[in-house]
Enzyme design. Structure first.
Site, mmCIF file in Angstrom:
data_model
loop_
_atom_site.group_PDB
_atom_site.id
_atom_site.type_symbol
_atom_site.label_atom_id
_atom_site.label_comp_id
_atom_site.label_asym_id
_atom_site.label_seq_id
_atom_site.Cartn_x
_atom_site.Cartn_y
_atom_site.Cartn_z
ATOM 1 N N ASN A 17 -5.028 -35.220 -45.434
ATOM 2 C CA ASN A 17 -3.633 -34.990 -45.805
ATOM 3 C C ASN A 17 -2.761 -34.337 -44.743
ATOM 4 O O ASN A 17 -1.747 -34.879 -44.367
ATOM 5 C CB ASN A 17 -3.513 -34.183 -47.099
ATOM 6 C CG ASN A 17 -3.981 -34.974 -48.294
ATOM 7 O OD1 ASN A 17 -4.209 -36.181 -48.176
ATOM 8 N ND2 ASN A 17 -4.119 -34.334 -49.415
ATOM 9 N N TYR A 18 -3.123 -33.154 -44.269
ATOM 10 C CA TYR A 18 -2.124 -32.434 -43.461
ATOM 11 C C TYR A 18 -2.616 -32.001 -42.074
ATOM 12 O O TYR A 18 -1.832 -31.564 -41.257
ATOM 13 C CB TYR A 18 -1.651 -31.183 -44.214
ATOM 14 C CG TYR A 18 -1.414 -31.438 -45.661
ATOM 15 C CD1 TYR A 18 -0.433 -32.353 -46.065
ATOM 16 C CD2 TYR A 18 -2.170 -30.816 -46.641
ATOM 17 C CE1 TYR A 18 -0.236 -32.627 -47.405
ATOM 18 C CE2 TYR A 18 -1.968 -31.088 -47.990
ATOM 19 C CZ TYR A 18 -0.993 -31.994 -48.364
ATOM 20 O OH TYR A 18 -0.798 -32.270 -49.677
ATOM 21 N N ASP A 20 -4.790 -33.569 -39.316
ATOM 22 C CA ASP A 20 -4.646 -34.444 -38.152
ATOM 23 C C ASP A 20 -3.188 -34.869 -37.980
ATOM 24 O O ASP A 20 -2.654 -34.845 -36.872
ATOM 25 C CB ASP A 20 -5.534 -35.687 -38.296
ATOM 26 C CG ASP A 20 -6.994 -35.327 -38.485
ATOM 27 O OD1 ASP A 20 -7.268 -34.351 -39.192
ATOM 28 O OD2 ASP A 20 -7.862 -36.010 -37.923
ATOM 29 N N TYR A 198 -10.068 -24.510 -48.061
ATOM 30 C CA TYR A 198 -10.908 -25.472 -48.770
ATOM 31 C C TYR A 198 -11.472 -24.728 -49.995
ATOM 32 O O TYR A 198 -11.204 -23.550 -50.189
ATOM 33 C CB TYR A 198 -12.044 -25.969 -47.871
ATOM 34 C CG TYR A 198 -11.559 -26.559 -46.571
ATOM 35 C CD1 TYR A 198 -10.878 -27.771 -46.552
ATOM 36 C CD2 TYR A 198 -11.772 -25.897 -45.354
ATOM 37 C CE1 TYR A 198 -10.416 -28.308 -45.365
ATOM 38 C CE2 TYR A 198 -11.312 -26.439 -44.159
ATOM 39 C CZ TYR A 198 -10.637 -27.641 -44.164
ATOM 40 O OH TYR A 198 -10.177 -28.162 -42.990
ATOM 41 N N GLN A 262 7.044 -28.773 -41.988
ATOM 42 C CA GLN A 262 6.366 -27.875 -41.043
ATOM 43 C C GLN A 262 7.188 -26.641 -40.707
ATOM 44 O O GLN A 262 6.645 -25.549 -40.555
ATOM 45 C CB GLN A 262 6.004 -28.654 -39.774
ATOM 46 C CG GLN A 262 4.902 -29.671 -40.052
ATOM 47 C CD GLN A 262 4.420 -30.377 -38.809
ATOM 48 O OE1 GLN A 262 5.231 -30.705 -37.933
ATOM 49 N NE2 GLN A 262 3.134 -30.612 -38.716
ATOM 50 N N ARG A 278 -6.718 -22.965 -42.922
ATOM 51 C CA ARG A 278 -7.900 -23.815 -42.771
ATOM 52 C C ARG A 278 -7.695 -24.814 -41.629
ATOM 53 O O ARG A 278 -6.568 -24.987 -41.135
ATOM 54 C CB ARG A 278 -8.184 -24.564 -44.067
ATOM 55 C CG ARG A 278 -7.280 -25.750 -44.303
ATOM 56 C CD ARG A 278 -7.530 -26.380 -45.669
ATOM 57 N NE ARG A 278 -6.981 -27.722 -45.760
ATOM 58 C CZ ARG A 278 -6.722 -28.342 -46.904
ATOM 59 N NH1 ARG A 278 -6.945 -27.737 -48.050
ATOM 60 N NH2 ARG A 278 -6.235 -29.560 -46.924
ATOM 61 N N GLY A 279 -8.783 -25.503 -41.279
ATOM 62 C CA GLY A 279 -8.695 -26.637 -40.353
ATOM 63 C C GLY A 279 -8.177 -26.237 -38.994
ATOM 64 O O GLY A 279 -8.613 -25.242 -38.427
ATOM 65 N N GLU A 280 -7.217 -27.031 -38.475
ATOM 66 C CA GLU A 280 -6.729 -26.787 -37.118
ATOM 67 C C GLU A 280 -5.249 -26.448 -37.065
ATOM 68 O O GLU A 280 -4.856 -25.456 -36.454
ATOM 69 C CB GLU A 280 -6.995 -28.022 -36.250
ATOM 70 C CG GLU A 280 -6.445 -27.869 -34.831
ATOM 71 C CD GLU A 280 -6.914 -28.940 -33.881
ATOM 72 O OE1 GLU A 280 -8.041 -29.438 -34.046
ATOM 73 O OE2 GLU A 280 -6.156 -29.274 -32.948
ATOM 74 N N ASP A 281 -4.414 -27.248 -37.730
ATOM 75 C CA ASP A 281 -2.972 -27.040 -37.575
ATOM 76 C C ASP A 281 -2.537 -25.709 -38.165
ATOM 77 O O ASP A 281 -1.890 -24.896 -37.486
ATOM 78 C CB ASP A 281 -2.201 -28.187 -38.236
ATOM 79 C CG ASP A 281 -0.711 -28.077 -37.981
ATOM 80 O OD1 ASP A 281 -0.326 -27.950 -36.811
ATOM 81 O OD2 ASP A 281 0.065 -28.078 -38.951
#
Lengths: 387, 188
Positions: A17-18, A20, A198, A262, A278-281
């Site tokens: 979803n958000y 990548d 997550y 954003q 979470r994740g990268e962004d």
């Protein structure tokens, strides 16, 4: 020999979803806005992309937003691909065969890059910028984002820190934002924590801890995976949660956030006292927000994500007092390992270091960015490759 | 065709109509479980080396060249000397042996495969697993027999140090995976 068309193409598959798409959309905007580059962003799931770009038409094959041409990536491509100056496959996505064929047949081939995931591990520097042999005598380059001067750098817009500082200079801005988002009952002095994680049992444990606190704690959570960990606390199924809903329990107030673009998400991170990301962004944006955070890293096989987490924590804590560093690291580990009791214990312990951690969070973005951001380094890398 | 993930030092792969001997491979993990494989390759036509990276799933042609089963004889800097069953000797440049050199020790009995290109020995491939003796390691932590707790151990006759299960003692023989350099099991 014909000169290559000057445009850049970025191909992105939307994975969860958000993440990548969040990274590639930011990069595309920055390349277009700060470097005046014509950028085509090819995306395979415009509906998900629309969550962070509400003005996007999910049915349109080609559309312009903020200086970027957004193209639908379906099979076959609804708009023909024409090789330009640069071709970026984001996060090792597999390019369509007709794109690879067009690159092979081009009289002037684009600089072909695989933009990889961000990691703080040591090996990143050794892989950054290396060629990757492809059939037909074509070279592709691995572009590795990272925290060192030898890596591909970190995505950060040139005016970001100035905008953040201006925002954080007055508490009126955050209160106005909460009002705009339909979040009720948050006073300027209340503790505000954003949550974009997550699934994890650690979140429920933190809720238990917060509801016992003497002062109000507001958790701002967008509808999504984080709520799957809070089911016993919800008055209805996750699918029926509506933005603006508030769930109260003791001094804990859980607010359901509407999705934002954003810019809105940055403002939210700037407005909170603490961010769980979470994740990268969102992980990187939480660092740029200059506020303390927990990083819920994408889980990998064999717990390899913990290696990546440790690598980042070593960097982040490099010049922190040992007690504070140890406490913050234990909290992050406990959250990622889903250890409810440990999460409560380390959160409590960390409160002793609030002001020192906040000071570190303010200094970190300056230290982490080093000489240049990712877009600047990327443009330099391409220029060098074209020579 | 093999994936980059399956390529091992000593393999010869074709790119751009040139044969390249793989001198070294290093696999790392990117985000979302994807592998990145960094390789050091030597072009057998022009004798020049380069470093390159691949996605773990990238496919490549491994060319089958003449191979002979050999055993290691001795090191005569900069050549590793191997011998076949008929006592013919073959010299392989240390640079082309690559990472396999870490596991080559005097007196080793494992059969290696020496690869030839244009009549010249160009690389050597070790068996997938080899057995080596532990020269030094700290005593086991009390009570752990799970094999999950790891500790460093030095291998007799070489300068390598690998992580072994906590119950492994000095003098134990252990099996090592030469593709990953990982401890597999204790064999005595």
């Amino acid at each position: 020999m014909n000169a290559a068309a000057p445009h850049w193409d970025i191909f992105c598959t939307v994975v969860d979803n958000y993440g990548d798409i969040g990274v590639t959309w930011r990069l595309a905007k920055q390349l277009a806005g700060e470097y005046a580059l014509p950028v085509n962003l090819w995306v395979d799931d415009l509906k998900s992309f629309g969550h962070i770009l509400p003005s996007l038409d999910p049915e349109a094959c080609s559309q312009q937003h903020q200086g970027v041409t957004i193209l639908k990536w379906s099979t076959p491509l609804p708009v023909a691909y024409t090789p330009g100056a640069v071709l970026i496959e984001a996060f090792a996505c597999e390019l369509p065969d007709d794109v690879k064929a067009a690159v092979k047949d081009a009289s002037v081939r684009p600089v072909w890059l695989n933009l990889e995931y961000l990691s703080a591990e040591d090996w990143v520097d050794g892989c950054h910028g290396l060629p990757s042999f492809q059939p037909g005598g074509i070279n592709k380059y691995f572009y590795m984002p990272g925290f060192s001067a030898q890596s591909g750098g970190l995505i950060c817009e040139k005016d970001l820190f100035a905008r953040r500082d201006a925002w954080q200079a007055s508490s009126e801005n955050k209160l106005a934002l909460f009002e705009k988002l339909g979040l009720k009952g948050i006073a300027a002095s209340d503790k505000v924590i954003t949550v974009f994680s997550y699934e994890t049992e650690a979140l429920g444990a933190l809720c238990e801890y917060f509801e016992q606190q003497p002062n109000p704690v507001h958790l701002l959570i967008p509808k999504g995976r984080s709520f799957n960990s809070l089911l016993p606390r919800l008055p209805c199924p996750v699918s029926e949660l509506r933005p603006g809903m508030r769930i109260d329990s003791g001094n804990l107030h859980i607010h359901v956030l509407p999705m934002t673009d954003q810019q809105g998400y940055d403002e939210l991170l700037w407005s909170a006292d603490f961010n769980i990301v979470r994740g990268e962004d969102s992980f990187l944006r939480a660092q740029w927000a200059a506020k303390p955070f927990i990083w819920h890293i994408y889980p990998q096989e064999d717990d390899y994500h913990l290696v990546k987490l440790e690598a980042f924590m070593r960097l982040y804590c490099d010049n922190l007092a040992p007690d504070l560093a140890s406490c913050w690291q234990k909290l992050n580990l406990a959250f990622n390992q889903q250890l409810p009791q440990a999460v409560q214990q380390h959160w409590e312990a960390l409160t002793e270091f609030d002001s020192a951690l906040e000071a570190h969070a303010k200094q970190w973005p300056i230290d982490a960015l080093k000489t240049a951001d990712l877009a600047t380094r990327l443009v330099q890398f391409v220029k060098k490759s074209l020579r | 065709m093999k994936t980059a993930h399956e390529i091992r030092p000593g393999n010869v792969i074709m790119f751009n109509d040139s044969p390249w001997v793989v001198q070294k491979t290093e696999t790392t993990r990117s985000g979302r479980n994807a592998a990145i494989v960094k390789m050091k390759l030597k072009n057998l036509l022009i004798e020049s080396s380069t470093e390159t990276t691949f996605k773990g799933e990238d496919k490549m042609d491994v060319i089958i060249l003449e191979r002979l089963d050999c055993t290691y004889s001795y090191f005569a800097d900069p050549m590793y000397v191997f011998m076949d069953a008929e006592y013919n000797q073959y010299d392989v440049e240390a640079e082309n042996v690559g990472d396999a050199a870490r596991y080559i020790v005097d007196g080793m009995e494992e059969t290696c495969q020496v690869t030839f290109y244009d009549g010249k020995a160009i690389s050597v491939e070790l068996p997938t697993t080899i057995i080596r003796e532990v020269g030094y390691t700290e005593p086991a932590a009390r009570g752990d027999t799970s094999g999950k707790v790891m500790k460093p151990a030095k291998i007799v006759g070489s300068d390598i140090e690998i992580m072994v299960a906590d119950f492994v003692k000095e003098g134990d023989k252990i099996e090592i995976d030469t593709r990953t350099g990982e401890f597999k099991k204790r064999v005595n």
